[in-house]
Design a protein around this motif. Structure first.
Motif, PDB file in Angstrom:
ATOM      1  N   THR B 235      30.021  59.842  11.943  1.00  0.00           N
ATOM      2  CA  THR B 235      30.387  59.107  10.830  1.00  0.00           C
ATOM      3  C   THR B 235      29.328  58.171  10.974  1.00  0.00           C
ATOM      4  N   ARG B 236      27.811  58.505  10.363  1.00  0.00           N
ATOM      5  CA  ARG B 236      26.866  57.951   9.938  1.00  0.00           C
ATOM      6  C   ARG B 236      27.854  56.321   8.945  1.00  0.00           C
ATOM      7  N   PRO B 237      27.208  55.182   8.975  1.00  0.00           N
ATOM      8  CA  PRO B 237      27.685  54.333   8.470  1.00  0.00           C
ATOM      9  C   PRO B 237      26.397  54.821   6.806  1.00  0.00           C
ATOM     10  N   GLU B 238      27.134  53.876   5.893  1.00  0.00           N
ATOM     11  CA  GLU B 238      25.800  53.526   4.483  1.00  0.00           C
ATOM     12  C   GLU B 238      25.012  52.923   4.556  1.00  0.00           C
ATOM     13  N   ALA B 239      25.123  51.646   5.891  1.00  0.00           N
ATOM     14  CA  ALA B 239      24.793  50.379   5.600  1.00  0.00           C
ATOM     15  C   ALA B 239      24.423  50.020   6.692  1.00  0.00           C
ATOM     16  N   VAL B 240      23.213  49.371   7.578  1.00  0.00           N
ATOM     17  CA  VAL B 240      23.263  48.862   8.783  1.00  0.00           C
ATOM     18  C   VAL B 240      22.554  47.754   8.333  1.00  0.00           C
ATOM     19  N   PHE B 241      23.464  46.357   8.810  1.00  0.00           N
ATOM     20  CA  PHE B 241      23.116  44.629   8.905  1.00  0.00           C
ATOM     21  C   PHE B 241      22.308  44.870  10.975  1.00  0.00           C
ATOM     22  N   ALA B 242      21.284  44.148  10.740  1.00  0.00           N
ATOM     23  CA  ALA B 242      20.526  43.998  12.016  1.00  0.00           C
ATOM     24  C   ALA B 242      21.087  42.618  11.812  1.00  0.00           C
ATOM     25  N   ALA B 243      21.431  41.842  13.063  1.00  0.00           N
ATOM     26  CA  ALA B 243      21.194  40.658  13.130  1.00  0.00           C
ATOM     27  C   ALA B 243      19.869  39.786  13.211  1.00  0.00           C
ATOM     28  N   LEU B 268      19.626  49.073   4.325  1.00  0.00           N
ATOM     29  CA  LEU B 268      19.387  48.529   6.054  1.00  0.00           C
ATOM     30  C   LEU B 268      18.671  46.640   5.874  1.00  0.00           C
ATOM     31  N   ALA B 269      19.604  45.830   6.226  1.00  0.00           N
ATOM     32  CA  ALA B 269      19.016  44.602   5.985  1.00  0.00           C
ATOM     33  C   ALA B 269      18.952  44.292   7.428  1.00  0.00           C
ATOM     34  N   GLY B 270      18.153  43.037   7.549  1.00  0.00           N
ATOM     35  CA  GLY B 270      17.916  41.535   9.173  1.00  0.00           C
ATOM     36  C   GLY B 270      17.699  40.664   8.565  1.00  0.00           C
ATOM     37  N   PHE B 271      17.358  39.948   9.028  1.00  0.00           N
ATOM     38  CA  PHE B 271      18.477  38.376   8.994  1.00  0.00           C
ATOM     39  C   PHE B 271      16.434  37.575   9.880  1.00  0.00           C
ATOM     40  N   ASP B 272      16.249  36.477   8.628  1.00  0.00           N
ATOM     41  CA  ASP B 272      15.828  35.784   9.659  1.00  0.00           C
ATOM     42  C   ASP B 272      14.004  36.070   8.395  1.00  0.00           C
ATOM     43  N   ASP B 273      13.500  36.978   7.647  1.00  0.00           N
ATOM     44  CA  ASP B 273      12.694  37.438   6.818  1.00  0.00           C
ATOM     45  C   ASP B 273      11.182  36.783   8.069  1.00  0.00           C
ATOM     46  N   ILE B 274      11.223  37.669   8.973  1.00  0.00           N
ATOM     47  CA  ILE B 274       9.332  37.071   9.503  1.00  0.00           C
ATOM     48  C   ILE B 274       8.542  37.240   8.624  1.00  0.00           C
ATOM     49  N   PRO B 275       7.640  37.454   8.620  1.00  0.00           N
ATOM     50  CA  PRO B 275       6.687  37.988   8.346  1.00  0.00           C
ATOM     51  C   PRO B 275       6.244  39.971   7.929  1.00  0.00           C
ATOM     52  N   ILE B 276       6.422  39.951   9.036  1.00  0.00           N
ATOM     53  CA  ILE B 276       6.126  41.590   9.003  1.00  0.00           C
ATOM     54  C   ILE B 276       7.680  41.615   8.295  1.00  0.00           C
ATOM     55  N   ALA B 277       8.522  41.543   7.924  1.00  0.00           N
ATOM     56  CA  ALA B 277       9.799  42.187   7.214  1.00  0.00           C
ATOM     57  C   ALA B 277       8.429  42.192   5.962  1.00  0.00           C
ATOM     58  N   ARG B 278       8.442  41.787   5.362  1.00  0.00           N
ATOM     59  CA  ARG B 278       7.684  42.169   4.463  1.00  0.00           C
ATOM     60  C   ARG B 278       6.372  43.453   4.010  1.00  0.00           C
ATOM     61  N   TYR B 279       6.179  44.074   5.346  1.00  0.00           N
ATOM     62  CA  TYR B 279       5.064  44.670   5.478  1.00  0.00           C
ATOM     63  C   TYR B 279       5.439  46.199   6.061  1.00  0.00           C
ATOM     64  N   VAL B 280       6.830  46.284   6.529  1.00  0.00           N
ATOM     65  CA  VAL B 280       7.118  47.941   7.479  1.00  0.00           C
ATOM     66  C   VAL B 280       7.926  48.762   5.340  1.00  0.00           C
ATOM     67  N   THR B 281       7.552  49.783   5.623  1.00  0.00           N
ATOM     68  CA  THR B 281       8.125  50.292   5.186  1.00  0.00           C
ATOM     69  C   THR B 281       9.432  51.108   4.931  1.00  0.00           C
ATOM     70  N   PRO B 282      10.298  51.515   3.866  1.00  0.00           N
ATOM     71  CA  PRO B 282      10.270  50.010   2.736  1.00  0.00           C
ATOM     72  C   PRO B 282      10.550  48.927   3.322  1.00  0.00           C
ATOM     73  N   PRO B 283       9.913  47.786   2.471  1.00  0.00           N
ATOM     74  CA  PRO B 283      10.002  46.078   2.577  1.00  0.00           C
ATOM     75  C   PRO B 283      11.690  46.418   3.127  1.00  0.00           C
ATOM     76  N   LEU B 284      11.711  45.567   3.541  1.00  0.00           N
ATOM     77  CA  LEU B 284      12.868  44.890   4.494  1.00  0.00           C
ATOM     78  C   LEU B 284      13.679  44.094   3.745  1.00  0.00           C
ATOM     79  N   SER B 285      14.804  44.027   3.267  1.00  0.00           N
ATOM     80  CA  SER B 285      15.731  43.280   2.560  1.00  0.00           C
ATOM     81  C   SER B 285      15.995  42.447   3.752  1.00  0.00           C
ATOM     82  N   THR B 286      17.125  40.964   3.774  1.00  0.00           N
ATOM     83  CA  THR B 286      17.093  39.598   4.598  1.00  0.00           C
ATOM     84  C   THR B 286      16.925  38.569   4.932  1.00  0.00           C
ATOM     85  N   VAL B 287      17.472  37.539   5.201  1.00  0.00           N
ATOM     86  CA  VAL B 287      17.721  36.275   5.215  1.00  0.00           C
ATOM     87  C   VAL B 287      16.616  35.327   5.160  1.00  0.00           C
ATOM     88  N   ARG B 288      16.269  34.993   4.338  1.00  0.00           N
ATOM     89  CA  ARG B 288      15.569  34.172   5.034  1.00  0.00           C
ATOM     90  C   ARG B 288      15.928  32.640   5.616  1.00  0.00           C
TER      91      ARG B 288
END
Lengths: 354, 354
Positions: B235-243, B268-288
């Motif tokens: 059962t695949r997850p509906e969302a993935v949250f990376a640390a 998909l979501a991440g954490f840190d808001d590194i500069p790369i986050a906004r440049y991947v496709t799709p832009p990454l939602s994250t915690v700044r």
DNA sequence: GAGCCGAACGTAAACGTTTTCACGAACGCT
DNA sequence: AGCGTTCGTGAAAACGTTTACGTTCGGCTC
């Protein structure tokens, strides 16, 4: 409170002079007493008072790093390189960054007076020859980074010229001849050199190709604008070479939105190899600057200068760049091996191997 | 060589004591003589010898920053924040970074002894409570960053817990309940707190959802592996949250290669808001994390501590994070406005507005 | 006008080192 | 055996400040 050299002397039953000699490794002390002194010092957790030492020695064992207000990778890598090398020379690093105006930088320079034995200065447009003459305490060894000051100073520059030249050669080798260039700010030293490299390369490698240069300012938005402008022109270029990666990224975005395939219809290249470069799609071919190494070399030059008596030999050094070939220039479809183009400028194949 | 206080005294026809008083603004000097002294000092380009001053004053007007070997944005922004605030307090910044082992850091700590009036320490797994007790010169004011040391120290932490909690709340609000988590290194303090926040949020917000946590190490490759592993599960997850963002980027790559649409099939979501986050496709939602602000606050705490007598009040402070909503979590298709979720944790809408 | 008080200023000690110099002792040489 | 040289050591000066303590002096109160 904290133990002084006198305490150690008393503890080791010698004079303060002998303690100094023993701990500093200056000769003139018996191995036996040296040992006794070391033990006493350890017992008392003695650590010499650096201010007192500097007062008489006229040496601080610290170097300064003066830099404008810049963010990101360049800053951190440069500091990293300097710090590592400084520590290996037994030197501390005093950082003063984030200066905008000249008076800001001048104040920082003055404040460092007497706190450091030497200084590494990263130039900004504001920090030029006469600024340094006016504000740099004379007699203070200094190494200038990315500076166009050529008179009476030690200067270490990125080899922007060779880097751009090599990238143009690479693009030409791929069959492109109508190569457009997106330039950087007019007052920026790196930008000037890169444009000069581009002009020279084009003139020598594809002399009959039209020279197309559109103005940018190193910002992403200006790259985007340049991209639009290039698309609108009657004869589209076969390749676009941006003077830095951020503009290349902006340009790529413009191409994407216009449905122009990169590298299929237009090849693209940047300069700097910022971390983002390998994460855009397609991964961006670019010219890598080994920034940490730049810092390390600057620190080495400075250390040399500090050892020297008063004789501050003016000199200009350059640090080569690497061409890193990814997909945006269209060369990396197959599996061609990397080749070396210059002694200082290597060509690297980097198929976005994340 | 360089002018000393005696020279100024002679030039101004007063005693050295009066020069000192005049220049330091300590009272007991006539406006007239103060003026005369200032002029003489300016004439001679006199700048007080900081070592001599420190020797008697027991103050260096410098603070240290001790940090492990880390690259990139975090390092530069932190230094930036610290440096800016230090300068506004009239303090110099002594940086010592790139420490790997404990003995390395211990040596750096010892070397700073007497050169600084206070110190900001960025914790690494190796730098823990007993390390500090053993190596931190006592009496030296210190502020610990991102540390789990709770005893007898001033600690400033990123609010990892609230950040992860808020992001989970956001994902849940989007309708996801099977949310998988890619954790960080076991010995990393931030990673621990983020995982704890995730567990708490899931337990409270979607208590009946299965808890799926796959191990990562903050590296891109481990995120890629985790992505593969999640795709392979029944059962695949509906969302993935990376640390952290790097793992999210790796995970995104795995999804892309498998033809899985983000955020269509999996958010998909991440954490840190590194500069790369906004440049991947799709832009990454994250915690700044507002890193420069972290540095600024640390410096402020340290300055407070240094003003205090010997009384070093232990305390723990936290700095809130911002949820930045881009496209990778699927919330940003329409034009929904941003909303604030916590007093310390704001939610920001950031539609990759490059 | 004598006494007193406070302000302005100078003298000198102190801070903790390094380093020059002098002084013995030990040693090798004639 | 005497002498010069080297070597280990200690005493003290010096580095450039700040500051505690006197000293002077002008103006005030009685």
């Amino acid at each position: 409170m904290t133990a002084t050299i006198k305490d150690v002397a008393r503890e080791a039953r010698v004079s303060v002079a002998s303690v100094s000699r023993a701990l500093n490794g200056t000769g003139g002390v018996t191995p036996a007493t040296a040992q006794r002194v070391r033990e006493a010092a350890a017992r008392l957790r003695y650590v010499p008072h650096s201010a007192a030492r500097s007062l008489i020695t006229r040496r601080t064992h610290a170097v300064g790093a003066l830099m404008p207000d810049l963010h990101g990778e360049f800053f951190s890598e440069l500091i990293r390189g300097i710090d590592l090398e400084a520590r290996s020379h037994g030197l501390h690093l005093l950082v003063s960054s984030s200066h905008n105006g000249t008076e800001d930088a001048a104040a920082a320079l003055r404040a460092m007076q007497g706190r450091v034995d030497g200084i590494v200065i990263l130039s900004s447009p504001r920090v030029d020859a006469e600024f340094l003459k006016a504000n740099l305490p004379d007699g203070l060894p200094a190494v200038l980074l990315n500076s166009d000051v050529r008179a009476g100073a030690v200067v270490l520059n990125i080899d922007n010229f060779a880097g751009t030249y090599a990238m143009v050669r690479h693009l030409v080798g791929l069959g492109h001849s109508r190569i457009a260039f997106i330039s950087g700010p007019k007052d920026n030293f790196d930008a000037q050199q890169r444009e000069a490299g581009f002009r020279a390369a084009m003139g020598e490698l594809v002399p009959k190709a039209p020279l197309r240069i559109v103005a940018g300012d190193f910002g992403e938005a200006s790259g985007y604008q340049a991209g639009l402008e290039l698309l609108a022109s009657k004869t589209r270029p076969e390749a676009v070479f941006a003077a830095n990666d951020m503009m290349a990224v902006g340009c790529l975005q413009a191409f994407k939105e216009a449905g122009v395939d990169v590298p299929g219809e237009i090849a693209l290249a940047g300069f700097d190899d910022i971390p983002i470069a390998r994460y855009v799609t397609p991964p961006l071919s670019t010219v890598r600057v080994r920034i940490a190494e730049l810092g390390k070399n600057a620190m080495d030059l400075l250390a040399d200068l500090m050892d020297r008596p008063g004789l501050s030999a003016a000199s200009v050094h350059t640090l080569g760049c690497d061409i890193v070939v990814r997909e945006s220039c269209g060369a990396n479809r197959g599996g061609a091996a990397a080749s070396t183009s210059t002694s200082t400028t290597k060509k690297i194949r980097d198929p976005s191997n994340r």
